[in-house]
Scaffold this motif. Structure first.
Motif, PDB file in Angstrom:
ATOM      1  N   ILE A  38      13.562  22.941  29.802  1.00  0.00           N
ATOM      2  CA  ILE A  38      13.126  21.971  30.809  1.00  0.00           C
ATOM      3  C   ILE A  38      12.276  20.878  30.162  1.00  0.00           C
ATOM      4  CG2 ILE A  38      11.655  21.645  32.847  1.00  0.00           C
ATOM      5  CD1 ILE A  38      12.631  24.425  33.761  1.00  0.00           C
ATOM      6  N   VAL A  39      11.311  21.279  29.356  1.00  0.00           N
ATOM      7  CA  VAL A  39      10.412  20.320  28.699  1.00  0.00           C
ATOM      8  C   VAL A  39      11.218  19.353  27.835  1.00  0.00           C
ATOM      9  CG1 VAL A  39       8.574  20.091  26.980  1.00  0.00           C
ATOM     10  CG2 VAL A  39       8.378  21.810  28.795  1.00  0.00           C
ATOM     11  N   ASP A  40      12.135  19.869  27.043  1.00  0.00           N
ATOM     12  CA  ASP A  40      12.935  19.009  26.165  1.00  0.00           C
ATOM     13  C   ASP A  40      13.836  18.056  26.943  1.00  0.00           C
ATOM     14  OD1 ASP A  40      11.784  20.230  23.971  1.00  0.00           O
ATOM     15  OD2 ASP A  40      13.536  21.455  23.489  1.00  0.00           O
ATOM     16  N   LYS A  41      14.477  18.566  27.987  1.00  0.00           N
ATOM     17  CA  LYS A  41      15.388  17.730  28.774  1.00  0.00           C
ATOM     18  C   LYS A  41      14.625  16.596  29.469  1.00  0.00           C
ATOM     19  CE  LYS A  41      19.173  19.341  30.540  1.00  0.00           C
ATOM     20  NZ  LYS A  41      20.190  19.999  31.377  1.00  0.00           N
ATOM     21  N   LEU A  42      13.461  16.910  30.020  1.00  0.00           N
ATOM     22  CA  LEU A  42      12.698  15.870  30.720  1.00  0.00           C
ATOM     23  C   LEU A  42      12.006  14.918  29.752  1.00  0.00           C
ATOM     24  CD1 LEU A  42      11.354  17.850  33.796  1.00  0.00           C
ATOM     25  CD2 LEU A  42      13.393  16.411  33.579  1.00  0.00           C
ATOM     26  N   PHE A  43      11.640  15.404  28.579  1.00  0.00           N
ATOM     27  CA  PHE A  43      11.089  14.504  27.562  1.00  0.00           C
ATOM     28  C   PHE A  43      12.149  13.494  27.137  1.00  0.00           C
ATOM     29  CE2 PHE A  43       9.748  13.217  23.301  1.00  0.00           C
ATOM     30  CZ  PHE A  43       8.443  12.823  23.573  1.00  0.00           C
ATOM     31  N   GLY A  44      13.387  13.925  27.139  1.00  0.00           N
ATOM     32  CA  GLY A  44      14.500  13.043  26.784  1.00  0.00           C
ATOM     33  C   GLY A  44      14.660  11.849  27.713  1.00  0.00           C
ATOM     34  N   ILE A  45      14.136  11.944  28.932  1.00  0.00           N
ATOM     35  CA  ILE A  45      14.181  10.801  29.853  1.00  0.00           C
ATOM     36  C   ILE A  45      12.786  10.198  30.051  1.00  0.00           C
ATOM     37  CG2 ILE A  45      16.294  11.512  31.028  1.00  0.00           C
ATOM     38  CD1 ILE A  45      14.461  12.398  33.414  1.00  0.00           C
ATOM     39  N   GLY A  46      11.844  10.564  29.162  1.00  0.00           N
ATOM     40  CA  GLY A  46      10.540   9.914  29.166  1.00  0.00           C
ATOM     41  C   GLY A  46       9.457  10.580  30.002  1.00  0.00           C
ATOM     42  N   TYR A  47       9.563  11.886  30.216  1.00  0.00           N
ATOM     43  CA  TYR A  47       8.566  12.602  31.019  1.00  0.00           C
ATOM     44  C   TYR A  47       8.010  13.786  30.246  1.00  0.00           C
ATOM     45  CZ  TYR A  47       9.759   9.884  35.099  1.00  0.00           C
ATOM     46  OH  TYR A  47       9.948   8.848  35.968  1.00  0.00           O
ATOM     47  N   GLN A  48       6.734  14.058  30.468  1.00  0.00           N
ATOM     48  CA  GLN A  48       6.112  15.242  29.886  1.00  0.00           C
ATOM     49  C   GLN A  48       5.273  15.944  30.939  1.00  0.00           C
ATOM     50  OE1 GLN A  48       3.808  13.819  26.594  1.00  0.00           O
ATOM     51  NE2 GLN A  48       2.128  13.107  27.860  1.00  0.00           N
ATOM     52  N   TYR A  49       5.066  17.224  30.716  1.00  0.00           N
ATOM     53  CA  TYR A  49       4.307  18.031  31.670  1.00  0.00           C
ATOM     54  C   TYR A  49       2.825  17.753  31.530  1.00  0.00           C
ATOM     55  CZ  TYR A  49       2.562  22.104  34.195  1.00  0.00           C
ATOM     56  OH  TYR A  49       1.926  22.928  35.084  1.00  0.00           O
ATOM     57  N   ASP A  50       2.168  17.448  32.648  1.00  0.00           N
ATOM     58  CA  ASP A  50       0.720  17.258  32.715  1.00  0.00           C
ATOM     59  C   ASP A  50       0.149  18.482  33.424  1.00  0.00           C
ATOM     60  OD1 ASP A  50      -1.896  16.619  33.779  1.00  0.00           O
ATOM     61  OD2 ASP A  50      -1.448  14.507  33.389  1.00  0.00           O
ATOM     62  N   GLN A  51      -0.502  19.343  32.656  1.00  0.00           N
ATOM     63  CA  GLN A  51      -1.003  20.592  33.212  1.00  0.00           C
ATOM     64  C   GLN A  51      -2.054  20.347  34.288  1.00  0.00           C
ATOM     65  OE1 GLN A  51      -2.490  23.263  30.237  1.00  0.00           O
ATOM     66  NE2 GLN A  51      -2.532  24.994  31.640  1.00  0.00           N
TER      67      GLN A  51
END
Length: 62
Positions: A38-51
């Protein structure tokens, strides 16, 4: 089953985080999915998890 399309995945995951889960780790455990995927796929479109926000947020362009 989680969406394959990254934009749909972003919407799906953020909704689940907002309404049902207090962490990405808990969501992944409950849905039986790999957090890294999930993290890798969403990073691929410019998003990262903000805890702190418990959401995926735009990385932004520097």
């Amino acid at each position: 089953m989680i969406p394959k399309d990254p934009v749909m995945l972003l919407s799906f995951i953020n909704l689940k985080l907002r309404d049902y889960f207090d962490s990405l780790e808990r969501l992944c455990e409950e849905l039986d999915v790999e957090q890294r995927e999930i993290v890798d796929k969403l990073f691929g479109i410019g998003y990262q998890y903000d805890q702190g926000k418990n959401q995926f947020v735009s990385v932004g362009i520097q």
